[in-house]
Design an enzyme around this catalytic site. Structure first.
Site, PDB file in Angstrom:
ATOM      1  N   HIS A  84       0.857  -1.193   0.000  1.00 46.28           N
ATOM      2  CA  HIS A  84       0.000   0.000   0.000  1.00 46.28           C
ATOM      3  C   HIS A  84       0.893   1.245   0.000  1.00 46.28           C
ATOM      4  O   HIS A  84       1.955   1.251   0.616  1.00 46.28           O
ATOM      5  CB  HIS A  84      -0.906  -0.012   1.246  1.00 46.28           C
ATOM      6  CG  HIS A  84      -1.990   1.014   1.163  1.00 46.28           C
ATOM      7  ND1 HIS A  84      -1.755   2.341   1.439  1.00 46.28           N
ATOM      8  CD2 HIS A  84      -3.286   0.920   0.794  1.00 46.28           C
ATOM      9  CE1 HIS A  84      -2.891   3.015   1.239  1.00 46.28           C
ATOM     10  NE2 HIS A  84      -3.826   2.178   0.857  1.00 46.28           N
ATOM     11  N   GLU A 144      -4.000   1.624  -7.492  1.00 46.49           N
ATOM     12  CA  GLU A 144      -4.419   2.732  -6.650  1.00 46.49           C
ATOM     13  C   GLU A 144      -3.572   3.962  -6.976  1.00 46.49           C
ATOM     14  O   GLU A 144      -2.465   4.122  -6.427  1.00 46.49           O
ATOM     15  CB  GLU A 144      -4.197   2.385  -5.174  1.00 46.49           C
ATOM     16  CG  GLU A 144      -5.005   1.228  -4.677  1.00 46.49           C
ATOM     17  CD  GLU A 144      -5.327   1.367  -3.196  1.00 46.49           C
ATOM     18  OE1 GLU A 144      -6.495   1.497  -2.865  1.00 46.49           O
ATOM     19  OE2 GLU A 144      -4.390   1.388  -2.390  1.00 46.49           O
TER      20      GLU A 144
HETATM   21  C1  PEP Z   1      -6.781   3.021   0.189  1.00 45.48           C
HETATM   22  O1  PEP Z   1      -6.050   3.652   0.946  1.00 45.48           O
HETATM   23  O2  PEP Z   1      -6.535   1.864  -0.134  1.00 45.48           O
HETATM   24  C2  PEP Z   1      -7.957   3.726  -0.310  1.00 45.48           C
HETATM   25  C3  PEP Z   1      -8.491   3.300  -1.412  1.00 45.48           C
HETATM   26  O3  PEP Z   1      -8.376   4.801   0.425  1.00 45.48           O
HETATM   27  P1  PEP Z   1      -9.609   5.760   0.130  1.00 45.48           P
HETATM   28  O4  PEP Z   1     -10.751   4.903  -0.349  1.00 45.48           O
HETATM   29  O5  PEP Z   1      -9.901   6.388   1.454  1.00 45.48           O
HETATM   30  O6  PEP Z   1      -9.156   6.723  -0.905  1.00 45.48           O
END
Ligand code: PEP
Length: 249
Positions: free
Chosen positions: A98, A167
């Site tokens: 992450h 992400e």
């Molecule tokens: C994450 O940190 O994996 C994430 C998707 O956070 P958020 O949904 O709060 O943007």
């Protein structure tokens, strides 16, 4: 949308152990009812709540995952939790790489590959997070950055079945999300690239998933699931997210 869509709730450090067990006790029946038959929900609470969460959630539709694990198998690693220890208590999935672990704990692409390899050896499905910064996207470096992040994992875990969560760092916790065109471009390249290396890889999107964005993002063809942060600790928001994925767009 794919019937096997996966929802992963990353609870980070938002709740106390009491709040985590309260959430699961209050809502696990509703969550089970909410998730369609072939879809799945993986809830990733804090380490402290993992045994209790496993006790409370007994449906195969809802699994319990960890948020991180050690890059070492065992030994003198104060404060670490090994993949084998997670497997021993019954954890099925574990987030690795992450962006918060990469920046706050200086985890490298190599560390992350080692974690993924140990998880696979322990029988746990890694959820490998990758993503570019806003600046990297602006400089058209997205694919090159993702490729670099994946490089050691490709060598360590070739042929394995795992999940990859795309992400974009600029979307995590910011309220910003990619346009359909942006996500379609990146996810189609990524899906093809991942499919050449891994066995039936599941590609998740994560970053500011909200009830108003979920339907749009889930309808994109290469997206097999969501990694949800902030909104996943709010049962009503989580419920709306899941429902909107099954409402025709
Ligand atoms: C994450 O940190 O994996 C994430 C998707 O956070 P958020 O949904 O709060 O943007």
């Amino acid at each position: 949308m794919k019937p096997t869509f996966a929802f992963v709730a990353n609870w980070k450090m938002y709740l106390s152990p009491n709040e985590e067990s309260e959430f699961l006790s209050n809502y696990s029946t509703d969550l089970i009812a909410l998730i369609p038959d072939q879809a799945s929900l993986v809830i990733c609470p804090s380490y402290l709540s993992l045994p209790e969460a496993l006790k409370i959630t007994t449906s195969p539709k809802v699994s319990i995952g960890a948020q991180a694990c050690s890059a070492y198998g065992s030994g003198a690693h104060t404060g670490d939790i090994s993949a084998a220890a997670l497997a021993q208590i019954g954890i099925s999935h574990c987030i690795v790489g992450h962006s918060e672990r990469r920046t706050q704990h200086h985890e490298t692409n190599q560390n992350i590959a080692e974690q993924a390899q140990l998880l696979l050896k322990a029988g746990i499905c890694p959820i490998v997070c990758i993503g570019e910064t806003e600046q990297e996207r602006a400089q058209s470096q997205t694919n090159a950055i993702l490729e670099k992040q994946l490089e050691p994992i490709k060598l360590a875990c070739k042929g394995a079945h795992l999940w990859v969560a795309y992400e974009p760092i600029w979307a995590i916790g910011t309220g910003k999300t990619p346009t359909n065109t942006e996500l379609e471009q990146t996810s189609s390249w990524l899906k093809k690239h991942l499919s050449d290396i891994f066995s039936d890889p599941q590609l998740l999107y994560g970053g500011s998933i909200s009830p108003s964005e979920a339907g749009r993002l889930s309808s994109l063809s290469n997206i097999d699931g969501f990694l949800i942060g902030r909104a996943s600790v709010d049962f009503q928001a989580l419920k709306k997210i899941v429902r909107s994925c099954y409402t025709p767009q």
